[in-house]
Write a protein that holds these residues in place. Structure first.
Motif: not given
Length: 124
Positions: A32-39, A45-46, A75-89
């Motif tokens: 990833p070009k950016y981390t979750i925190k950067q995004v 937030k920005g 990116n990979t979130p700290k917690k949660g289902d991978e399928e959910s992350w993929k769907k949301l992102t």
């Protein structure tokens, strides 16, 4: 003379490939070009998402938002289902693409996809 011209053409072609190939590799990288925190800091937030939704963002800012959303999928979130992350992102990427391509429903898609609670309740 022909051999010299051919040799020069070959050297020029090789030189252009050595310059262009790293650019291609960077664009298609799995890193990833950016981390979750950067995004989160720059886009959510920005002011970036707010500017895009309000129609006040430059083309460069819209492009950056799209790049950030693509990075989120890598990116990979700290917690949660991978399928959910993929769907949301993926929804975020599609919305950012729609805005970037100036589609009529792009902003509405971005508003819906950038629902903080939807991601944070499962992935933060």
């Amino acid at each position: 003379m022909v051999q010299k011209s051919f040799s020069l053409a070959l050297v020029a072609a090789f030189a252009s490939l050595t310059v262009y190939m790293p650019v291609l590799a960077a664009e298609e990288s799995d890193e990833p070009k950016y981390t979750i925190k950067q995004v989160m800091k720059e886009a959510f937030k920005g002011p970036l998402v707010k500017k895009v939704v309000a129609g006040d963002a430059s083309d460069e800012e819209v492009k950056k938002l799209h790049e950030m959303m693509v990075a989120m999928t890598k990116n990979t979130p700290k917690k949660g289902d991978e399928e959910s992350w993929k769907k949301l992102t993926t929804a975020l990427v599609k919305a950012a693409e729609a805005v970037k391509e100036d589609k009529e429903d792009g902003v509405a898609m971005l508003k819906k996809a950038s629902n903080c609670k939807a991601c944070h309740s499962e992935h933060k």
